[in-house]
Design a protein around this motif. Sequence first.
Motif, PDB file in Angstrom:
ATOM      1  N   GLY A  66      10.962  -1.005 -10.180  1.00 16.88           N
ATOM      2  CA  GLY A  66      11.129  -1.949  -9.081  1.00 16.88           C
ATOM      3  C   GLY A  66       9.841  -2.204  -8.348  1.00 16.88           C
ATOM      4  N   VAL A  67       9.023  -1.142  -8.156  1.00 19.35           N
ATOM      5  CA  VAL A  67       7.732  -1.296  -7.488  1.00 19.35           C
ATOM      6  C   VAL A  67       6.831  -2.204  -8.299  1.00 19.35           C
ATOM      7  CG1 VAL A  67       5.659  -0.081  -6.724  1.00 19.35           C
ATOM      8  CG2 VAL A  67       7.900   0.946  -6.358  1.00 19.35           C
ATOM      9  N   VAL A  68       6.847  -2.026  -9.635  1.00 22.99           N
ATOM     10  CA  VAL A  68       5.992  -2.831 -10.499  1.00 22.99           C
ATOM     11  C   VAL A  68       6.402  -4.292 -10.442  1.00 22.99           C
ATOM     12  CG1 VAL A  68       5.293  -3.222 -12.887  1.00 22.99           C
ATOM     13  CG2 VAL A  68       5.485  -0.905 -12.016  1.00 22.99           C
ATOM     14  N   ARG A  69       7.714  -4.557 -10.420  1.00 20.99           N
ATOM     15  CA  ARG A  69       8.167  -5.947 -10.372  1.00 20.99           C
ATOM     16  C   ARG A  69       7.711  -6.617  -9.087  1.00 20.99           C
ATOM     17  NH1 ARG A  69      12.813  -3.862 -12.862  1.00 20.99           N
ATOM     18  NH2 ARG A  69      13.869  -3.601 -10.876  1.00 20.99           N
ATOM     19  N   LYS A  70       7.725  -5.856  -7.985  1.00 22.65           N
ATOM     20  CA  LYS A  70       7.255  -6.421  -6.716  1.00 22.65           C
ATOM     21  C   LYS A  70       5.786  -6.762  -6.800  1.00 22.65           C
ATOM     22  CE  LYS A  70      10.566  -3.843  -3.891  1.00 22.65           C
ATOM     23  NZ  LYS A  70      10.741  -2.758  -2.929  1.00 22.65           N
ATOM     24  N   HIS A  71       5.034  -5.888  -7.480  1.00 25.08           N
ATOM     25  CA  HIS A  71       3.594  -6.131  -7.635  1.00 25.08           C
ATOM     26  C   HIS A  71       3.358  -7.412  -8.418  1.00 25.08           C
ATOM     27  CE1 HIS A  71      -0.539  -5.737  -8.778  1.00 25.08           C
ATOM     28  NE2 HIS A  71      -0.204  -5.604 -10.058  1.00 25.08           N
ATOM     29  N   ALA A  83       0.838  -1.210   0.000  1.00 28.14           N
ATOM     30  CA  ALA A  83       0.000   0.000   0.000  1.00 28.14           C
ATOM     31  C   ALA A  83       0.868   1.254   0.000  1.00 28.14           C
ATOM     32  CB  ALA A  83      -0.929  -0.014   1.216  1.00 28.14           C
ATOM     33  N   ALA A  84       1.942   1.240   0.794  1.00 27.11           N
ATOM     34  CA  ALA A  84       2.832   2.403   0.855  1.00 27.11           C
ATOM     35  C   ALA A  84       3.512   2.648  -0.490  1.00 27.11           C
ATOM     36  CB  ALA A  84       3.880   2.196   1.947  1.00 27.11           C
ATOM     37  N   ALA A  85       3.897   1.568  -1.191  1.00 29.52           N
ATOM     38  CA  ALA A  85       4.550   1.711  -2.497  1.00 29.52           C
ATOM     39  C   ALA A  85       3.594   2.311  -3.523  1.00 29.52           C
ATOM     40  CB  ALA A  85       5.052   0.348  -2.977  1.00 29.52           C
ATOM     41  N   ILE A  86       2.336   1.882  -3.494  1.00 27.60           N
ATOM     42  CA  ILE A  86       1.340   2.421  -4.427  1.00 27.60           C
ATOM     43  C   ILE A  86       1.111   3.903  -4.151  1.00 27.60           C
ATOM     44  CG2 ILE A  86      -1.095   2.322  -5.104  1.00 27.60           C
ATOM     45  CD1 ILE A  86      -0.969  -0.710  -4.523  1.00 27.60           C
ATOM     46  N   LEU A  87       0.954   4.269  -2.892  1.00 32.34           N
ATOM     47  CA  LEU A  87       0.744   5.670  -2.534  1.00 32.34           C
ATOM     48  C   LEU A  87       1.931   6.530  -2.946  1.00 32.34           C
ATOM     49  CD1 LEU A  87      -0.931   5.360   0.988  1.00 32.34           C
ATOM     50  CD2 LEU A  87      -1.951   6.371  -1.050  1.00 32.34           C
ATOM     51  N   TYR A  88       3.126   6.018  -2.743  1.00 32.00           N
ATOM     52  CA  TYR A  88       4.321   6.778  -3.128  1.00 32.00           C
ATOM     53  C   TYR A  88       4.342   7.021  -4.630  1.00 32.00           C
ATOM     54  CZ  TYR A  88       9.199   8.139  -3.675  1.00 32.00           C
ATOM     55  OH  TYR A  88      10.347   8.821  -4.008  1.00 32.00           O
ATOM     56  N   GLY A  89       4.006   5.984  -5.404  1.00 30.99           N
ATOM     57  CA  GLY A  89       3.988   6.132  -6.850  1.00 30.99           C
ATOM     58  C   GLY A  89       2.966   7.144  -7.325  1.00 30.99           C
TER      59      GLY A  89
END
Length: 752
Positions: free
Chosen positions: A747-752, A347-353
């Motif tokens: 990197g965020v997308v790969r984690k997703h 959730a934090a990664a999505i908000l940051y993006g």
Amino acid sequence: MSNIGLQVRQAVPSIDPVVADYAVGYIQHVSHATEDSVSSQQIQIDEEMEFVKELLLDAGGSKEKVSHLTEVLCEQLSKKLEKNMARLEVTGDTSKRLLDINLLKQTNSKRDINSSLALLGASNDIEHTGRNMESRVDKTKLEKQERKIAKKVAKRNNKFVQYEASKLLNQKKDDDYDSFFLEINPLDFGSSAGKSKDIKIDNFDLYVGDGQRILSEASLTLAYGRRYGLVGQNGIGKSTLLRALSRRELNIPKHITILHVEQEIRGDDTPALQSVLDADVWRKSLLQEEQKINERVNELERLRAEFEEESNEVRKLDNEREDLEAHLQEVSEKLYEMESDKAESRAAAILYGLGFTKETQNLPTKQFSGGWRMRLSLARALFCVPDLLLLDEPSNMLDVPSITFLANYLQGYQSTVLVVSHDRSFLNEVATDIIHQHSERLDYYRGSNFDSFHSTREERIKNQRREYENQMAYRKHLQEFIDKFRYNAAKSSEAQSRIKKLEKLPVLEAPEDEKEVTFKFPDPEKLSPPILQMHDVTFGYEPSKVLINHVDLDVQMDSRIAFCGGNGTGKTTLLKLLMEQLTPLDGFISRNGRLRIGYFAQHHVDAMDLNLSAVSWMSQTFPGKTDEEYRRHLGAFGITGTLGLQKMQLLSGGQKSRVAFAALCLAQPHILILDEPSNHLDTQGLDALADALINFQGGVLMVSHDVAIIDRVCNEIWVSEENTVKRFPGNIHDYKKHILASADVAGVVRKH
């Protein structure tokens, strides 16, 4: 049939009063129709009583009692109808019918409790003898019943029809997100493994609330894991289709989860990060259930110690504990499946993006503006990862960095996406297929992004036009021969042969010609430079909190500048400085004394009186011309014919934008400053705007998130970041690469 109400309540003792009154009223309407029908074709007693039977069974009646009641009613009504038909054969129909049953079917009144009660003469929800009382019906039960009725009627008709529920249901709270989520996506502990998540809905009609049909015998096919761009002109009904899908008004299997980003969340004291976590109602409900089970298990341990080891009480407590632990295992497995332990970091990664810093993620949602709350709604949807994600113009609420993040995020999205957008660049990056909605149908362009769809469609229309013209020429040739030799004895057999050929030709429709939209900005007189310059400008709303530092930039008559940067970085502030609405703390701004600036505000509608026509509003706001001159000027922006004379509240969002463009040009500005000009414009409008800006002889400074229009129009990029504004060394595509590199979105997308 005077005691029909009593009979209904005897057959279904537990029936809600409002549903009971609806059933009674409907039966009475059918009874009146049997007395006033001209022919037996106008009413089918068996069909109407079958509907009543389904209604009463769904309301909790026993099959035996309800069947007996409907059989008795069917017999009574059939006798009345036969008697009336016999009378009409002798007397004819000289009276005005009280109720046309066909009209009742067309307007769907039999599925609208309030409409039925209104026809019965009830002024409130229910009409009582004596004093009028407000209904105290259980709204949850009524809502459930309404949905069942709508589903059965839709199934009977084999098509979707607009269903208007009881007005009692309108009292439901708007913020009841959890119950609505679980209603649309019920939590099921059964395995959905092996069940297809493809969606295929054949032969359905779709209407908007005023009865206007927007889709006719259409078919919707969505393959799981594909990303569909839904395109079409403004007002064609794309958002209505998304809304129908999001409420399961179209037949989507229950095991397929759905989420629709439609409106901003309601602000309260919940931190932004927690708001995103709470959006996954399944996870939230399972965690609450896990906590309750653990509390009950601990309580059973305490109770067990109070009884002897072999007592019946201990055995009962042990049995309950076994059941609870078995269910706890199911809950734990479900939480493990959805990777609940990783939820907060995701959730934090999505908000940051989407532009939320670590600090703002902990702010309460009520502190965010409407635009930022829309971003929260989008973040909540991405976090939930539904099987079908529905997005309606998501780029309208985002800046370029956030759109870049969203496009990259969706490229790695494992489920199905259906997105309505006019942003070509966004669709080119995201869409694997395009669905074109037009002429009450859906056309599929599989394996296409927007550019390939556009070229394929152009070629398809060109071929259709060529085929149509060839056939019309062939028809004309055959018809001329037939007309010439039809009555010639020597040629009559050849004429008959051509008549048969003509009859066998397939009937082709002329390909649709989309109305061309054009914009034209009037060319201003030339000015000598410098036109508009900032010299070492520093500004802050408070001297201790500087927003932009040491800015040295200029705008000339031939400038084509795109102004980019995240929200809250000072873009709007700089525009206000250029228009002398704010004064710098340090440095100065020089401008040509004859300079005229035309400003297009992002929320331009707020400045319009929508109760006036475009012509009236412009004559009041910018006086000095005749109505004919205003109409001619509006016509240069696609507001032609009677559109300029209609109240502006009746115009679409794109048409209101065109009025605003026309208004800002009345002063013949030398420089156009445009804040998000592409919002609300469809593809044709965007093309017209881009062409007009390219041909404009003055300067352009544009804040926009639309990469396609920036790429076509602008040759200079300004970027607002790190408390200053600078020229970016590259084009808009280079800037997007810069965003991805600096934010490490990949990197965020790969984690997703």
